[in-house]
Design a protein around this motif. Structure first.
Motif, PDB file in Angstrom:
ATOM      1  N   GLN A 286       0.836  -1.206   0.000  1.00 47.24           N
ATOM      2  CA  GLN A 286       0.000   0.000   0.000  1.00 47.24           C
ATOM      3  C   GLN A 286       0.869   1.253   0.000  1.00 47.24           C
ATOM      4  O   GLN A 286       0.587   2.211  -0.725  1.00 47.24           O
ATOM      5  N   ILE A 287       1.910   1.232   0.799  1.00 48.23           N
ATOM      6  CA  ILE A 287       2.810   2.383   0.858  1.00 48.23           C
ATOM      7  C   ILE A 287       3.457   2.607  -0.510  1.00 48.23           C
ATOM      8  O   ILE A 287       3.529   3.739  -0.999  1.00 48.23           O
ATOM      9  N   ALA A 288       3.905   1.542  -1.155  1.00 47.04           N
ATOM     10  CA  ALA A 288       4.504   1.665  -2.490  1.00 47.04           C
ATOM     11  C   ALA A 288       3.501   2.284  -3.466  1.00 47.04           C
ATOM     12  O   ALA A 288       3.884   3.059  -4.350  1.00 47.04           O
ATOM     13  N   GLY A 289       2.223   1.973  -3.290  1.00 51.75           N
ATOM     14  CA  GLY A 289       1.188   2.567  -4.133  1.00 51.75           C
ATOM     15  C   GLY A 289       1.009   4.057  -3.894  1.00 51.75           C
ATOM     16  O   GLY A 289       0.691   4.814  -4.820  1.00 51.75           O
ATOM     17  N   TYR A 290       1.210   4.498  -2.676  1.00 57.40           N
ATOM     18  CA  TYR A 290       1.116   5.932  -2.364  1.00 57.40           C
ATOM     19  C   TYR A 290       2.267   6.715  -2.987  1.00 57.40           C
ATOM     20  O   TYR A 290       2.128   7.898  -3.278  1.00 57.40           O
ATOM     21  N   PHE A 291       3.413   6.057  -3.127  1.00 57.86           N
ATOM     22  CA  PHE A 291       4.617   6.723  -3.617  1.00 57.86           C
ATOM     23  C   PHE A 291       5.158   5.992  -4.850  1.00 57.86           C
ATOM     24  O   PHE A 291       6.190   5.315  -4.789  1.00 57.86           O
ATOM     25  N   PRO A 292       4.483   6.130  -5.995  1.00 55.22           N
ATOM     26  CA  PRO A 292       4.891   5.390  -7.194  1.00 55.22           C
ATOM     27  C   PRO A 292       6.289   5.757  -7.683  1.00 55.22           C
ATOM     28  O   PRO A 292       6.903   4.990  -8.428  1.00 55.22           O
TER      29      PRO A 292
ATOM     30  N   VAL B 263      -5.166  18.606   4.811  1.00 56.32           N
ATOM     31  CA  VAL B 263      -4.154  18.230   3.821  1.00 56.32           C
ATOM     32  C   VAL B 263      -3.474  16.958   4.315  1.00 56.32           C
ATOM     33  O   VAL B 263      -2.798  16.959   5.341  1.00 56.32           O
ATOM     34  N   ALA B 264      -3.677  15.889   3.581  1.00 53.97           N
ATOM     35  CA  ALA B 264      -3.148  14.582   3.980  1.00 53.97           C
ATOM     36  C   ALA B 264      -1.628  14.532   3.851  1.00 53.97           C
ATOM     37  O   ALA B 264      -1.053  14.993   2.854  1.00 53.97           O
ATOM     38  N   LEU B 265      -0.990  13.957   4.847  1.00 57.32           N
ATOM     39  CA  LEU B 265       0.470  13.784   4.855  1.00 57.32           C
ATOM     40  C   LEU B 265       0.936  12.967   3.654  1.00 57.32           C
ATOM     41  O   LEU B 265       1.937  13.303   3.012  1.00 57.32           O
ATOM     42  N   VAL B 266       0.224  11.895   3.342  1.00 61.46           N
ATOM     43  CA  VAL B 266       0.612  11.042   2.212  1.00 61.46           C
ATOM     44  C   VAL B 266       0.585  11.847   0.911  1.00 61.46           C
ATOM     45  O   VAL B 266       1.508  11.764   0.098  1.00 61.46           O
ATOM     46  N   LYS B 267      -0.437  12.661   0.718  1.00 58.64           N
ATOM     47  CA  LYS B 267      -0.534  13.461  -0.516  1.00 58.64           C
ATOM     48  C   LYS B 267       0.576  14.510  -0.582  1.00 58.64           C
ATOM     49  O   LYS B 267       1.162  14.740  -1.638  1.00 58.64           O
ATOM     50  N   HIS B 268       0.841  15.168   0.552  1.00 59.20           N
ATOM     51  CA  HIS B 268       1.931  16.144   0.594  1.00 59.20           C
ATOM     52  C   HIS B 268       3.252  15.473   0.231  1.00 59.20           C
ATOM     53  O   HIS B 268       4.017  15.989  -0.591  1.00 59.20           O
ATOM     54  N   THR B 269       3.517  14.320   0.816  1.00 61.59           N
ATOM     55  CA  THR B 269       4.783  13.617   0.577  1.00 61.59           C
ATOM     56  C   THR B 269       4.909  13.199  -0.879  1.00 61.59           C
ATOM     57  O   THR B 269       5.972  13.364  -1.495  1.00 61.59           O
ATOM     58  N   GLU B 270       3.844  12.691  -1.456  1.00 60.59           N
ATOM     59  CA  GLU B 270       3.877  12.272  -2.859  1.00 60.59           C
ATOM     60  C   GLU B 270       4.078  13.485  -3.763  1.00 60.59           C
ATOM     61  O   GLU B 270       4.841  13.428  -4.735  1.00 60.59           O
ATOM     62  N   SER B 271       3.434  14.603  -3.443  1.00 59.49           N
ATOM     63  CA  SER B 271       3.583  15.818  -4.234  1.00 59.49           C
ATOM     64  C   SER B 271       5.014  16.347  -4.163  1.00 59.49           C
ATOM     65  O   SER B 271       5.608  16.708  -5.193  1.00 59.49           O
ATOM     66  N   VAL B 272       5.577  16.403  -2.970  1.00 62.65           N
ATOM     67  CA  VAL B 272       6.959  16.861  -2.809  1.00 62.65           C
ATOM     68  C   VAL B 272       7.902  15.959  -3.606  1.00 62.65           C
ATOM     69  O   VAL B 272       8.809  16.444  -4.299  1.00 62.65           O
ATOM     70  N   THR B 273       7.677  14.653  -3.538  1.00 58.18           N
ATOM     71  CA  THR B 273       8.536  13.708  -4.260  1.00 58.18           C
ATOM     72  C   THR B 273       8.435  13.922  -5.766  1.00 58.18           C
ATOM     73  O   THR B 273       9.457  14.003  -6.463  1.00 58.18           O
ATOM     74  N   ALA B 274       7.214  14.041  -6.283  1.00 64.97           N
ATOM     75  CA  ALA B 274       7.026  14.261  -7.720  1.00 64.97           C
ATOM     76  C   ALA B 274       7.661  15.575  -8.165  1.00 64.97           C
ATOM     77  O   ALA B 274       8.332  15.629  -9.209  1.00 64.97           O
ATOM     78  N   ASN B 275       7.465  16.633  -7.381  1.00 63.93           N
ATOM     79  CA  ASN B 275       8.053  17.933  -7.734  1.00 63.93           C
ATOM     80  C   ASN B 275       9.576  17.900  -7.668  1.00 63.93           C
ATOM     81  O   ASN B 275      10.248  18.478  -8.518  1.00 63.93           O
ATOM     82  N   ALA B 276      10.130  17.234  -6.666  1.00 65.37           N
ATOM     83  CA  ALA B 276      11.586  17.134  -6.544  1.00 65.37           C
ATOM     84  C   ALA B 276      12.184  16.419  -7.757  1.00 65.37           C
ATOM     85  O   ALA B 276      13.224  16.838  -8.280  1.00 65.37           O
TER      86      ALA B 276
ATOM     87  N   SER C  98      -0.754   7.371  16.497  1.00 65.72           N
ATOM     88  CA  SER C  98      -2.114   7.284  17.051  1.00 65.72           C
ATOM     89  C   SER C  98      -3.188   7.371  15.968  1.00 65.72           C
ATOM     90  O   SER C  98      -4.374   7.319  16.265  1.00 65.72           O
ATOM     91  N   TRP C  99      -2.781   7.488  14.718  1.00 69.92           N
ATOM     92  CA  TRP C  99      -3.745   7.614  13.624  1.00 69.92           C
ATOM     93  C   TRP C  99      -4.468   6.294  13.391  1.00 69.92           C
ATOM     94  O   TRP C  99      -3.851   5.239  13.391  1.00 69.92           O
ATOM     95  N   GLU C 100      -5.758   6.356  13.164  1.00 69.40           N
ATOM     96  CA  GLU C 100      -6.551   5.165  12.866  1.00 69.40           C
ATOM     97  C   GLU C 100      -6.360   4.717  11.422  1.00 69.40           C
ATOM     98  O   GLU C 100      -6.411   3.538  11.124  1.00 69.40           O
ATOM     99  N   ASN C 101      -6.177   5.674  10.532  1.00 69.97           N
ATOM    100  CA  ASN C 101      -6.049   5.402   9.107  1.00 69.97           C
ATOM    101  C   ASN C 101      -4.908   6.262   8.574  1.00 69.97           C
ATOM    102  O   ASN C 101      -4.878   7.467   8.835  1.00 69.97           O
ATOM    103  N   ILE C 102      -4.008   5.693   7.828  1.00 74.92           N
ATOM    104  CA  ILE C 102      -2.848   6.448   7.336  1.00 74.92           C
ATOM    105  C   ILE C 102      -3.264   7.608   6.447  1.00 74.92           C
ATOM    106  O   ILE C 102      -2.610   8.645   6.420  1.00 74.92           O
ATOM    107  N   GLU C 103      -4.364   7.466   5.737  1.00 75.76           N
ATOM    108  CA  GLU C 103      -4.817   8.544   4.860  1.00 75.76           C
ATOM    109  C   GLU C 103      -5.382   9.725   5.637  1.00 75.76           C
ATOM    110  O   GLU C 103      -5.557  10.810   5.078  1.00 75.76           O
ATOM    111  N   ASP C 104      -5.669   9.537   6.921  1.00 76.08           N
ATOM    112  CA  ASP C 104      -6.149  10.634   7.767  1.00 76.08           C
ATOM    113  C   ASP C 104      -5.012  11.452   8.362  1.00 76.08           C
ATOM    114  O   ASP C 104      -5.228  12.575   8.826  1.00 76.08           O
TER     115      ASP C 104
END
Length: 189
Positions: A8-14, A56-69, A40-46
């Protein structure tokens, strides 16, 4: 707490597919799994990116930063011929904010908002990301970048990869802060 898998993590960060060192790409996913399990998060997407940018979801921010970098690095290499270690850049981008899983908690007062956790109140931002990269045997260059990626760090990035990550992260953060009508990184660093 919902479980999350390495797949799942690999899917968040292609972008991890571009990492030549497959062992480290897999380890990056393992770090996200471990940090989530300690959070303490119930769901990683939260999990949230910042208290100042609710929703603003952490996973989305991280993927965006990675793509932009990656885009910045490819453009820089093409235009100037500079050598850029893409493995170091991509792995650092994917891991730069993994620490926020433990640094922040869901704020029960508001949906989609967060607050600093007890750990987030006492550890410098980026410290846990550096801890995880050391624990999992990443090169010192990756550890240096995840620790120095933030304006809160007393250490500043001194490599091309570090500059790219720093500015890709600050840009993404400030876009969310403009939308939220709050203080920008540009105003505080």
């Amino acid at each position: 707490m919902n479980k999350v898998t390495k797949e799942q993590i690999a899917g968040y960060f292609p972008q991890l597919i571009e990492v030549k060192n497959r062992k480290l790409a897999e380890a990056a996913c393992e770090i996200w799994v471990e940090a989530f399990e300690k959070s303490s998060w119930e769901n990683i997407e939260d999990a949230q990116f910042a208290t100042r940018a609710p929703g603003v979801a952490l996973v989305k921010h991280t993927e965006s930063v990675t793509a932009n970098a990656i885009m910045i690095a490819k453009n820089t290499a093409e235009k100037y011929g500079y050598s850029i270690d893409m493995d170091v850049l991509i792995l650092s981008a994917v891991l730069h904010d993994v620490c926020k899983l433990e640094e922040m908690d869901m704020d029960v007062e508001g949906k989609g908002s967060s607050k600093k956790s007890d750990i987030g109140k006492i550890y410098q931002h980026g410290f846990l990301s550096g801890y995880y990269t050391q624990k999992y045997g990443f090169p010192k260059e990756v550890t240096a970048l995840v620790v120095a990626h933030s304006g809160q760090s007393k250490v500043i990035p001194r490599t091309i990869e570090g500059m790219i990550l720093y500015y890709a992260d600050m840009m993404d953060a400030d876009i969310h802060f403009v939308q939220a009508g709050t203080t920008l990184c540009l105003e505080t660093h």
